[in-house]
Design a protein around this motif. Structure first.
Motif, short mmCIF file in Angstrom:
data_model
loop_
_atom_site.label_atom_id
_atom_site.label_comp_id
_atom_site.label_asym_id
_atom_site.label_seq_id
_atom_site.Cartn_x
_atom_site.Cartn_y
_atom_site.Cartn_z
N THR A 36 16.94 60.67 4.54
CA THR A 36 17.22 60.92 5.96
C THR A 36 16.15 60.21 6.80
O THR A 36 15.25 59.56 6.27
CB THR A 36 17.19 62.43 6.28
OG1 THR A 36 15.83 62.88 6.27
CG2 THR A 36 18.01 63.22 5.26
N GLU A 37 16.25 60.37 8.11
CA GLU A 37 15.24 59.75 8.98
C GLU A 37 13.86 60.36 8.75
O GLU A 37 12.85 59.73 9.05
CB GLU A 37 15.65 59.92 10.45
CG GLU A 37 16.80 59.01 10.84
CD GLU A 37 17.18 59.16 12.30
OE1 GLU A 37 16.92 60.24 12.88
OE2 GLU A 37 17.73 58.19 12.86
N LYS A 38 13.83 61.60 8.23
CA LYS A 38 12.54 62.29 8.10
C LYS A 38 12.08 62.52 6.67
O LYS A 38 10.90 62.85 6.46
CB LYS A 38 12.64 63.67 8.80
CG LYS A 38 12.85 63.59 10.29
CD LYS A 38 12.95 65.00 10.87
CE LYS A 38 13.23 64.96 12.35
NZ LYS A 38 13.56 66.29 12.88
N SER A 39 12.98 62.42 5.70
CA SER A 39 12.58 62.82 4.35
C SER A 39 13.45 62.14 3.30
O SER A 39 14.50 61.57 3.62
CB SER A 39 12.70 64.34 4.20
OG SER A 39 14.06 64.72 4.33
N GLN A 40 13.01 62.23 2.05
CA GLN A 40 13.85 61.80 0.93
C GLN A 40 13.65 62.79 -0.20
O GLN A 40 12.53 63.11 -0.56
CB GLN A 40 13.54 60.38 0.49
CG GLN A 40 12.14 59.87 0.72
CD GLN A 40 12.11 58.36 0.55
OE1 GLN A 40 12.36 57.86 -0.54
NE2 GLN A 40 11.80 57.64 1.60
N THR A 41 14.77 63.26 -0.74
CA THR A 41 14.67 64.33 -1.72
C THR A 41 15.91 64.38 -2.62
O THR A 41 17.00 63.97 -2.20
CB THR A 41 14.51 65.69 -0.99
OG1 THR A 41 14.37 66.71 -1.95
CG2 THR A 41 15.71 66.00 -0.12
N ASN A 97 23.10 66.22 7.96
CA ASN A 97 23.12 67.26 6.94
C ASN A 97 21.88 68.12 7.15
O ASN A 97 20.77 67.61 7.22
CB ASN A 97 23.11 66.62 5.55
CG ASN A 97 23.30 67.65 4.46
OD1 ASN A 97 23.99 68.67 4.66
ND2 ASN A 97 22.70 67.43 3.32
N LEU A 98 22.09 69.43 7.27
CA LEU A 98 21.00 70.38 7.54
C LEU A 98 20.16 69.92 8.73
O LEU A 98 18.94 70.02 8.73
CB LEU A 98 20.13 70.54 6.29
CG LEU A 98 20.86 71.04 5.03
CD1 LEU A 98 19.93 71.03 3.83
CD2 LEU A 98 21.46 72.42 5.26
N LEU A 124 20.46 58.61 6.28
CA LEU A 124 20.56 57.15 6.25
C LEU A 124 21.46 56.71 5.10
O LEU A 124 22.32 55.86 5.28
CB LEU A 124 19.17 56.53 6.10
CG LEU A 124 18.17 56.88 7.21
CD1 LEU A 124 16.81 56.25 6.93
CD2 LEU A 124 18.71 56.44 8.57
N TYR A 125 21.23 57.29 3.93
CA TYR A 125 22.12 57.04 2.80
C TYR A 125 21.88 58.09 1.72
O TYR A 125 20.86 58.79 1.75
CB TYR A 125 21.93 55.62 2.22
CG TYR A 125 20.59 55.34 1.61
CD1 TYR A 125 20.32 55.62 0.28
CD2 TYR A 125 19.57 54.76 2.37
CE1 TYR A 125 19.09 55.36 -0.28
CE2 TYR A 125 18.33 54.49 1.82
CZ TYR A 125 18.09 54.79 0.49
OH TYR A 125 16.86 54.53 -0.07
N ILE A 126 22.81 58.18 0.77
CA ILE A 126 22.60 58.97 -0.44
C ILE A 126 22.73 58.01 -1.63
O ILE A 126 23.68 57.23 -1.70
CB ILE A 126 23.63 60.11 -0.58
CG1 ILE A 126 23.42 61.14 0.54
CG2 ILE A 126 23.52 60.78 -1.95
CD1 ILE A 126 24.43 62.29 0.51
N ASP A 127 21.74 58.08 -2.52
CA ASP A 127 21.79 57.29 -3.75
C ASP A 127 22.28 58.20 -4.87
O ASP A 127 21.60 59.16 -5.24
CB ASP A 127 20.39 56.73 -4.05
CG ASP A 127 20.44 55.58 -5.05
OD1 ASP A 127 21.50 55.36 -5.66
OD2 ASP A 127 19.40 54.91 -5.21
#
Lengths: 148, 79
Positions: free
Chosen positions: A131-136, A43-44, A49-52
């Protein structure tokens, strides 16, 4: 012709699409259509990795009733399932399902298309994407009412 | 009057709680309540958020009644 029934599901378990299809299938209604939304990766440009998914569960069901009433005002529907999953979902897993039956195909197909658009406007659910690089928190949609 | 206030997602994190019970003087609308909460909870910014009363979306000028459940949350991103 039987009255159409509404089935609203909010769950942390996997969405059981076969069961939903069986719930709406009825000899009186010759068309069954379904829409599934799944977790997308990348995505983008980032590997997810996952969506909560967090939700306001009581209000989700209240707003599903609002959605169903709207859909039935505009379309001639048989049975209708609106389902949203909450919790941690991996890429490819289904987060939302809209399954509808109708006497003729057009109404069931339109229920899926209009239904997913209205679900994105109305259902109080928020995505926390890791994601592998961030969480938002994923930027959302405020068309349901006037924001503060 | 006594009301229940709920926060979700990033607002829940900023408030460091999911739920409050508040005693308020009527009449009061959603915007007035948001101002009071922001005054009492430093770092909680409600501008741009949506509000629901008793599980239905409302505009900021909606009046609050005894026993209401008022939810504040960010724009929604379900599906």
């Amino acid at each position: 012709m039987p009255d159409g029934k509404n089935i609203f599901v909010v769950t942390r378990d996997g969405l059981d699409i076969a069961r939903f299809m069986a719930e709406v299938s009825d000899p009186a209604f010759g068309a069954v259509a379904s829409f599934l939304g799944t977790v997308r990766s990348p995505n983008l440009g980032e590997t997810v990795l996952y969506i909560d998914y967090e939700g306001y569960e009581a209000m989700i069901k209240t707003q599903m009733q609002v959605m169903a009433d709207e859909l039935r005002r505009g379309l001639e529907l048989g049975h209708l399932v609106l389902a949203h999953r909450l919790g941690k979902l991996k890429p490819g897993e289904a987060s939302i399902a809209i399954v509808a039956s109708s006497k003729h195909r057009k109404d069931a197909l339109l229920a899926c298309q209009t239904g997913i658009d209205r679900a994105k406007d109305l259902l109080p659910v928020w995505k926390y994407e890791v994601t592998e690089k961030s969480q938002t928190w994923v930027k959302g949609n405020s068309s349901a009412s006037t924001p503060l | 009057m006594t009301v229940q206030v709920l926060f979700f997602a990033s607002l829940r994190e900023a408030a460091n709680t999911r739920e409050l019970q508040l005693s308020l003087d009527a009449p009061l609308n959603v915007r007035n309540l948001a101002t009071r909460i922001e005054r009492d909870y430093k770092g909680l910014e409600l501008s741009g958020s949506l509000c629901a009363i008793n599980e239905h979306y409302v505009d900021p000028d909606t009046l609050i009644n005894e026993g209401d459940t008022i939810a504040f949350f960010p724009p929604v991103s379900g599906g």
